[in-house]
Design a protein around this motif. Structure first.
Motif, PDB file in Angstrom:
ATOM      1  N   THR A 270       8.762   1.969  15.958  1.00 57.72           N
ATOM      2  CA  THR A 270       9.836   1.945  14.966  1.00 57.72           C
ATOM      3  C   THR A 270       9.284   1.314  13.699  1.00 57.72           C
ATOM      4  OG1 THR A 270      10.699  -0.246  15.621  1.00 57.72           O
ATOM      5  CG2 THR A 270      11.670   1.690  16.698  1.00 57.72           C
ATOM      6  N   GLU A 271       9.890   1.643  12.575  1.00 60.22           N
ATOM      7  CA  GLU A 271       9.501   1.068  11.289  1.00 60.22           C
ATOM      8  C   GLU A 271      10.746   0.898  10.425  1.00 60.22           C
ATOM      9  OE1 GLU A 271       7.079  -0.219   9.648  1.00 60.22           O
ATOM     10  OE2 GLU A 271       5.486  -0.039  11.131  1.00 60.22           O
ATOM     11  N   GLY A 272      10.566   0.257   9.300  1.00 58.32           N
ATOM     12  CA  GLY A 272      11.624   0.160   8.314  1.00 58.32           C
ATOM     13  C   GLY A 272      11.233   0.987   7.095  1.00 58.32           C
ATOM     14  N   PHE A 273      10.310   0.442   6.336  1.00 55.67           N
ATOM     15  CA  PHE A 273       9.735   1.138   5.183  1.00 55.67           C
ATOM     16  C   PHE A 273       8.327   0.568   5.045  1.00 55.67           C
ATOM     17  CE2 PHE A 273       8.790   2.123   0.814  1.00 55.67           C
ATOM     18  CZ  PHE A 273       9.501   3.286   0.545  1.00 55.67           C
ATOM     19  N   PRO A 274       7.374   1.146   5.765  1.00 55.43           N
ATOM     20  CA  PRO A 274       6.066   0.505   5.936  1.00 55.43           C
ATOM     21  C   PRO A 274       5.288   0.319   4.644  1.00 55.43           C
ATOM     22  CG  PRO A 274       6.087   2.723   6.873  1.00 55.43           C
ATOM     23  CD  PRO A 274       7.488   2.416   6.491  1.00 55.43           C
ATOM     24  N   MET A 275       5.130  -0.941   4.267  1.00 56.85           N
ATOM     25  CA  MET A 275       4.374  -1.274   3.060  1.00 56.85           C
ATOM     26  C   MET A 275       2.923  -0.826   3.160  1.00 56.85           C
ATOM     27  SD  MET A 275       6.123  -2.627   0.626  1.00 56.85           S
ATOM     28  CE  MET A 275       4.917  -3.492  -0.376  1.00 56.85           C
ATOM     29  N   VAL A 276       2.378  -0.837   4.387  1.00 58.49           N
ATOM     30  CA  VAL A 276       0.970  -0.470   4.530  1.00 58.49           C
ATOM     31  C   VAL A 276       0.728   0.972   4.092  1.00 58.49           C
ATOM     32  CG1 VAL A 276       0.328  -2.160   6.280  1.00 58.49           C
ATOM     33  CG2 VAL A 276       1.417  -0.008   6.984  1.00 58.49           C
ATOM     34  N   LEU A 277       1.699   1.853   4.317  1.00 60.91           N
ATOM     35  CA  LEU A 277       1.533   3.235   3.871  1.00 60.91           C
ATOM     36  C   LEU A 277       1.528   3.319   2.352  1.00 60.91           C
ATOM     37  CD1 LEU A 277       3.743   5.352   6.335  1.00 60.91           C
ATOM     38  CD2 LEU A 277       1.284   4.925   6.416  1.00 60.91           C
ATOM     39  N   LEU A 278       2.424   2.562   1.708  1.00 65.86           N
ATOM     40  CA  LEU A 278       2.448   2.548   0.241  1.00 65.86           C
ATOM     41  C   LEU A 278       1.157   1.980  -0.318  1.00 65.86           C
ATOM     42  CD1 LEU A 278       5.971   1.449  -1.081  1.00 65.86           C
ATOM     43  CD2 LEU A 278       4.882   3.699  -1.189  1.00 65.86           C
ATOM     44  N   GLU A 279       0.680   0.894   0.288  1.00 67.65           N
ATOM     45  CA  GLU A 279      -0.562   0.277  -0.171  1.00 67.65           C
ATOM     46  C   GLU A 279      -1.731   1.246  -0.022  1.00 67.65           C
ATOM     47  OE1 GLU A 279       0.759  -4.253   1.191  1.00 67.65           O
ATOM     48  OE2 GLU A 279      -0.721  -3.126   2.330  1.00 67.65           O
ATOM     49  N   ALA A 280      -1.811   1.882   1.136  1.00 70.72           N
ATOM     50  CA  ALA A 280      -2.908   2.823   1.387  1.00 70.72           C
ATOM     51  C   ALA A 280      -2.859   3.993   0.416  1.00 70.72           C
ATOM     52  CB  ALA A 280      -2.834   3.324   2.830  1.00 70.72           C
ATOM     53  N   MET A 281      -1.662   4.536   0.184  1.00 69.85           N
ATOM     54  CA  MET A 281      -1.528   5.681  -0.720  1.00 69.85           C
ATOM     55  C   MET A 281      -1.825   5.304  -2.164  1.00 69.85           C
ATOM     56  SD  MET A 281       1.605   8.029   0.615  1.00 69.85           S
ATOM     57  CE  MET A 281       1.509   8.896   2.178  1.00 69.85           C
ATOM     58  N   ALA A 282      -1.465   4.076  -2.553  1.00 68.33           N
ATOM     59  CA  ALA A 282      -1.745   3.631  -3.916  1.00 68.33           C
ATOM     60  C   ALA A 282      -3.239   3.627  -4.203  1.00 68.33           C
ATOM     61  CB  ALA A 282      -1.161   2.238  -4.145  1.00 68.33           C
ATOM     62  N   LEU A 283      -4.027   3.500  -3.142  1.00 64.83           N
ATOM     63  CA  LEU A 283      -5.486   3.490  -3.285  1.00 64.83           C
ATOM     64  C   LEU A 283      -6.105   4.827  -2.883  1.00 64.83           C
ATOM     65  CD1 LEU A 283      -5.940  -0.108  -1.922  1.00 64.83           C
ATOM     66  CD2 LEU A 283      -6.370   0.634  -4.266  1.00 64.83           C
ATOM     67  N   GLY A 284      -5.235   5.838  -2.700  1.00 62.78           N
ATOM     68  CA  GLY A 284      -5.718   7.197  -2.487  1.00 62.78           C
ATOM     69  C   GLY A 284      -6.035   7.569  -1.057  1.00 62.78           C
ATOM     70  N   LEU A 285      -5.559   6.799  -0.095  1.00 65.95           N
ATOM     71  CA  LEU A 285      -5.845   7.120   1.296  1.00 65.95           C
ATOM     72  C   LEU A 285      -4.851   8.129   1.859  1.00 65.95           C
ATOM     73  CD1 LEU A 285      -6.761   3.774   3.112  1.00 65.95           C
ATOM     74  CD2 LEU A 285      -8.160   5.824   2.974  1.00 65.95           C
ATOM     75  N   PRO A 286      -5.301   9.241   2.408  1.00 64.63           N
ATOM     76  CA  PRO A 286      -4.398  10.118   3.156  1.00 64.63           C
ATOM     77  C   PRO A 286      -3.959   9.396   4.426  1.00 64.63           C
ATOM     78  CG  PRO A 286      -6.670  10.848   3.411  1.00 64.63           C
ATOM     79  CD  PRO A 286      -6.691   9.737   2.408  1.00 64.63           C
ATOM     80  N   CYS A 287      -2.711   9.607   4.844  1.00 63.77           N
ATOM     81  CA  CYS A 287      -2.161   8.862   5.971  1.00 63.77           C
ATOM     82  C   CYS A 287      -1.726   9.800   7.090  1.00 63.77           C
ATOM     83  CB  CYS A 287      -0.958   8.030   5.523  1.00 63.77           C
ATOM     84  SG  CYS A 287      -1.351   6.774   4.280  1.00 63.77           S
ATOM     85  N   ILE A 288      -1.808   9.311   8.302  1.00 60.91           N
ATOM     86  CA  ILE A 288      -1.307  10.039   9.459  1.00 60.91           C
ATOM     87  C   ILE A 288      -0.497   9.055  10.295  1.00 60.91           C
ATOM     88  CG2 ILE A 288      -3.496   9.656  10.683  1.00 60.91           C
ATOM     89  CD1 ILE A 288      -2.936  12.296  12.203  1.00 60.91           C
ATOM     90  N   ALA A 289       0.713   9.476  10.712  1.00 64.08           N
ATOM     91  CA  ALA A 289       1.600   8.554  11.411  1.00 64.08           C
ATOM     92  C   ALA A 289       2.523   9.308  12.347  1.00 64.08           C
ATOM     93  CB  ALA A 289       2.437   7.751  10.406  1.00 64.08           C
ATOM     94  N   TYR A 290       2.941   8.633  13.411  1.00 64.43           N
ATOM     95  CA  TYR A 290       4.003   9.166  14.238  1.00 64.43           C
ATOM     96  C   TYR A 290       5.304   9.167  13.436  1.00 64.43           C
ATOM     97  CZ  TYR A 290       1.603   9.236  18.791  1.00 64.43           C
ATOM     98  OH  TYR A 290       0.778   9.547  19.852  1.00 64.43           O
ATOM     99  N   ASP A 291       6.097  10.210  13.613  1.00 63.19           N
ATOM    100  CA  ASP A 291       7.394  10.315  12.933  1.00 63.19           C
ATOM    101  C   ASP A 291       8.430   9.515  13.716  1.00 63.19           C
ATOM    102  OD1 ASP A 291       9.376  11.057  11.201  1.00 63.19           O
ATOM    103  OD2 ASP A 291       9.653  13.061  12.040  1.00 63.19           O
TER     104      ASP A 291
END
Length: 367
Positions: A270-291
């Motif tokens: 479960t998540e809320g609004f994962p900051m780690v995804l925002l941080e990673a994307m801000a630095l150009g990282l493509p992300c993969i995650a369970y929905d």
């Protein structure tokens, strides 16, 4: 304006602490607010994240059984509210005591429930017998009943607000705080993740995925930043994973480590609004995650800036992770879109939403 945040912990390396450090600093430095944070059992701890020196920390010592704990909690909170006399009280806590709050604290001050997780968040795997299911159902019903007693509920996404189905809710996402012109070049053969080693965050699921993906791509490594390396490493060894994973303690400036990676992986339950995804994307990282419920789908658009995998579909996660590993061109495309996604949550834009919300709340306006 004077704000009082009430949280379980604020000095650890958790996502809520990260978000509140960003927001508290912005409130003080840009709006001139006075910010107080009341946490529990952190008397001598040093803050992991950097807080403005004007943030006032308060600590309450809570011990004993459930009754004693709740009695002390009520007494301490009432004393702090009287002492601080805040204009707005914000409760940022996923525990059941947060939902008891509007019943035990009687005040004319607006009380906001700041929701940082799914309504269905669990700290451990749930039993499937009839009694356990009944208790779980009653717990969720109590949450539904209690959340309506707050003056307002602030959810981090439309999906989060829909979980609660309330009329007193608004949506204000977490802000993307990283402002840089440095981006990962996607050349390093490295996948990265940062999460507590808890049931909720699902690092055990990531180990199962990496056992297969790592064997297929032995020249790639997985870097895990966490709070409990020893038990996680033992779990990996029990799965037969003896190499290919690097374990690190949480670091404050993790953006430097993001820049050394080429993919960010998340396997939360479960998540809320994962900051780690925002941080990673801000630095150009493509992300993969369970929905999972409910945060990743707010940030990841499948096959545009990353991959969303049907929850618990391990084989599909392995397949898509391997696809990203094998296709630098796709990683580059996702990287460009990831940067654009992070800009949608610009910190100035998000904090302006907070300013408007709090000012209207303090004036007693309906909105």
């Amino acid at each position: 304006m004077k704000l009082l945040y009430i949280v379980p912990k604020i000095k650890n390396a958790g996502g809520v602490a990260r978000v509140l450090s960003i927001k508290a600093n912005y409130f003080i430095e840009n709006f001139g607010y006075e910010v107080h944070i009341l946490s529990q059992n952190e008397e001598t701890d040093l803050s992991f994240y950097n807080f403005n020196s004007k943030v006032v920390f308060h600590n309450m010592i809570l011990k004993g059984n459930t009754f004693q704990f709740l009695k002390s909690y009520t007494k301490e909170v009432k004393q702090k509210i009287k002492q601080i006399n805040p204009d707005v009280i914000l409760v940022a806590d996923n525990g059941l005591k947060a939902f008891v709050f509007p019943f035990i604290i009687k005040t004319k001050t607006p009380i906001v429930f700041e929701c940082h997780g799914s309504k269905f968040i669990e700290e451990q795997s749930q039993k499937t017998n009839l009694l356990s299911k009944l208790i779980q159902k009653l717990k969720y019903r109590f949450k539904d009943f209690a959340v309506r007693r707050f003056t307002k509920i602030v959810a981090l996404s439309d999906e989060s607000l829909q979980e609660w189905n309330v009329e007193n809710g608004v949506v204000i996402p977490n802000p993307s705080w990283i402002q840089t012109k440095n981006f990962t070049d996607l050349k390093n053969k490295k996948v990265i993740t940062a999460a507590r080693n808890s049931y909720e965050k699902g690092l055990d699921r990531l180990l199962l995925i990496w056992k297969k993906a790592g064997e297929k791509h032995p020249d790639w490594t997985l870097d895990i930043y966490t709070d409990d390396i020893e038990s996680l490493e033992k779990k990996a060894i029990s799965l037969g994973i003896k190499s290919g994973i690097n374990y690190f303690k949480f670091v404050n400036n993790i953006e430097e480590n993001y820049l050394e990676a080429s993919i960010y992986a998340m396997t939360s339950r479960t998540e809320g609004f994962p900051m780690v995804l925002l941080e990673a994307m801000a630095l150009g990282l493509p992300c993969i995650a369970y929905d999972c419920p409910i945060g990743p789908r707010t940030i990841i658009t499948n096959a545009e800036n990353g991959f969303l995998i049907h929850d618990n579909n391990e084989e599909m996660f392995v397949e898509k992770l391997s696809f990203l590993i094998e296709n630098e061109e796709v990683r580059s495309k996702f990287s460009l879109n990831a940067k654009k996604t992070s800009q949608q949550f610009n910190i100035d834009k998000v904090m302006k939403m907070w300013e408007t919300f709090l000012e209207n709340l303090n004036l007693g306006n309906s909105f």
